[in-house]
Design a protein around this motif. Structure first.
Motif, mmCIF file in Angstrom:
data_model
loop_
_atom_site.group_PDB
_atom_site.id
_atom_site.type_symbol
_atom_site.label_atom_id
_atom_site.label_comp_id
_atom_site.label_asym_id
_atom_site.label_seq_id
_atom_site.Cartn_x
_atom_site.Cartn_y
_atom_site.Cartn_z
ATOM 1 N N GLU A 242 -5.046 6.209 -1.817
ATOM 2 C CA GLU A 242 -4.108 5.693 -0.780
ATOM 3 C C GLU A 242 -4.236 4.525 -2.301
ATOM 4 N N ARG B 221 0.756 -1.056 0.059
ATOM 5 C CA ARG B 221 -0.060 0.240 0.487
ATOM 6 C C ARG B 221 0.921 1.256 -0.149
ATOM 7 N N GLY C 166 -3.052 -1.911 -0.229
ATOM 8 C CA GLY C 166 -4.489 -2.062 1.102
ATOM 9 C C GLY C 166 -3.578 -3.470 1.797
ATOM 10 N N ALA D 284 -6.559 -5.673 -4.602
ATOM 11 C CA ALA D 284 -7.398 -4.346 -4.437
ATOM 12 C C ALA D 284 -8.402 -4.206 -5.293
#
Length: 498
Positions: free
Chosen positions: A192, A180, A195, A200
């Motif tokens: 952002e 991330r 993750g 993702a």
């Protein structure tokens, strides 16, 4: 390859600095802003010291809010902004813009969170690469990417350049070890990508961002993957009386289904350059040496060392030595890790290139570089991440000797052209920056470059983040007379294939 735009006048610079300084002082504490020449002079270049430019102002934000404030000021005043890590980069990617601001992330240097169960660490961009492994070591974990500058380089810079290191063959580059990234966009948004999950939703923009050389956003936080430290590791040092045999041995190891933890190659010039510096125990009579590391359990390592030794012997190794202790293993690696500083002991200056080629073409490219040494009248010490074909030729020259820097530049550009001609690329981990921007015209056609520019505009509509780096304009390619190389069809047909 130096920029062609005229430098600003002193009056223009003073007026611009005054306006930007006033706007920044309204948003930031005084100690975060540097503007006196003696304070900003250290930021005029990165590790590629051949290209220098004094910035307008240097900022040293201490938190994300301050990064956001700096970005907002620069956007409102239409001031270019250059993100900077530790300044260890080797392609001029962190060289300032004459009327621009440098945003150094050096003070964003906290390890926010380390989770030994999830095997992750959340760190700010100014955290040193090696510091992550030092912090994770208490839990039997470490961060795998290990560039030679890992004692000094920062994770933010590693993300910008997609850095690798001697162990990237088995454990991957930065892009394979970052889960991330949090960053500030030029539009003033906190974004952002990626993750904690294995995947993702949507497009893989994380992979797009990693390696984007500070052109898409300013990193404020990174989540990295940690892996268990191997129980043991050993290194083979194999000597070859011919660089062609050494190059072909690399392909033989991979063809045998072996993926070493590290697989590095050094030619005789490199070995003789580093041995008096680090006393690694290198075979100075060998035309080339390979360093092949195996890690894992004791049983796994013993089996792999035996298999690799057999492959290397069959490939023509004239001598094979295996580390008998961890101290000896580290000594074998010390020469490879210190190749760059060792170059400074035998040459007033050196120019480090960074291209990537298919492994099968190692011998051909080595012969090509040897011919270029004669053509340009300069020595070249060759060190390679041989396992993944990432070359780091060190062109030795004297900048005080008339014409030698120009010759070194031309030498380096021709090495990159050869890399493209054999099916490789102009960079593996150092990035394009200022140094290789003309070489981008050799590798890519107009449609590809237009796509790169469109991606840049999608993230940075005003084109203020690290402008005029990495992606050339089509006009620049035309003005420099560069031509897209169709792999192997234009030049170097005289070099043999193996």
């Amino acid at each position: 390859m130096t920029p062609t735009t005229l430098p600003p006048s002193s009056a223009e610079r003073a007026a611009r600095q005054s306006a930007v300084l006033a706007a920044l002082r309204a948003q930031l504490p005084p100690h975060v802003i540097l503007h006196d020449e003696e304070d900003i002079r250290p930021y005029e270049c990165d590790g590629l010291a051949a290209y220098r430019q004094l910035p307008l102002i240097v900022t040293l934000p201490e938190n994300e809010a301050q990064v956001l404030a700096i970005v907002n000021v620069c956007r409102q005043l239409e001031v270019p902004i250059v993100p900077r890590g530790a300044g260890t980069g080797l392609s001029g990617g962190a060289m300032p813009i004459a009327l621009g601001v440098v945003c150094s992330t050096a003070r964003l240097n906290k390890i926010v969170r380390l989770d030994p169960l999830a095997r992750t660490a959340v760190v700010q961009p100014g955290v040193r690469n090696l510091a992550i492994s030092e912090a994770a070591g208490a839990h039997g974990l470490y961060y795998a990417p290990d560039p030679s500058s890992q004692i000094a380089c920062t994770i933010g810079g590693n993300v910008a350049e997609n850095s690798g290191g001697v162990h990237c063959l088995k454990y991957g580059l930065t892009v394979h070890n970052v889960l991330r990234v949090r960053f500030v966009s030029m539009e003033g948004e906190i974004v952002e990508l990626g993750g904690a999950a294995l995947d993702a939703p949507g497009l893989d923009l994380l992979a797009v961002f990693i390696g984007s050389e500070g052109m898409l956003g300013i990193v404020t936080e990174v989540t990295v993957r940690l892996i268990p430290r191997p129980l043991t590791a050993r290194v083979i040092m194999a000597s070859f009386d011919d660089v062609i045999k050494g190059g072909n041995a690399v392909a033989s190891v991979i063809a045998a289904g072996i993926i070493p933890a590290g697989l590095e190659m050094m030619d005789r010039t490199s070995s003789r350059m580093v041995e008096p510096f680090v006393h690694a125990g290198y075979d100075l009579d060998a035309a080339a040496i390979l360093l092949c590391e195996s890690d894992g359990t004791v049983e796994e390592v013993e089996e792999e060392i035996e298999r690799m030794s057999a492959v290397l012997a069959e490939a023509g190794a004239s001598a094979i030595a295996v580390s008998s202790s961890d101290a000896e293993r580290m000594r074998f690696w010390s020469g490879r890790k210190n190749a760059f500083p060792a170059a400074g002991r035998i040459s007033p200056d050196y120019y480090c290139m960074d291209g990537t080629i298919p492994r099968r073409e190692l011998a051909r490219v080595l012969l090509g570089i040897e011919a270029m040494e004669a053509k340009y009248g300069l020595r070249c010490a060759n060190v390679f991440h041989a396992g993944d074909g990432n070359l780091h030729p060190l062109i030795l020259f004297d900048a005080n000797a008339p014409g030698q820097f120009d010759a070194a530049e031309a030498f380096g550009a021709e090495i990159l052209e050869l890399c493209v001609a054999v099916g490789g690329t102009i960079t593996g981990e150092h990035g394009v920056g200022i140094e290789k921007i003309n070489s981008m015209c050799i590798q890519f056609g107009s449609e590809e470059i237009a796509a790169f520019l469109a991606l840049k505009r999608a993230f940075d509509p005003p084109a203020l983040l690290n402008p005029d780096k990495a992606i050339p304009t089509l006009r620049r390619c035309a003005e420099n007379g560069k031509m897209h190389v169709q792999r192997g069809l234009l030049r170097f047909a005289d070099l043999p294939r193996f």
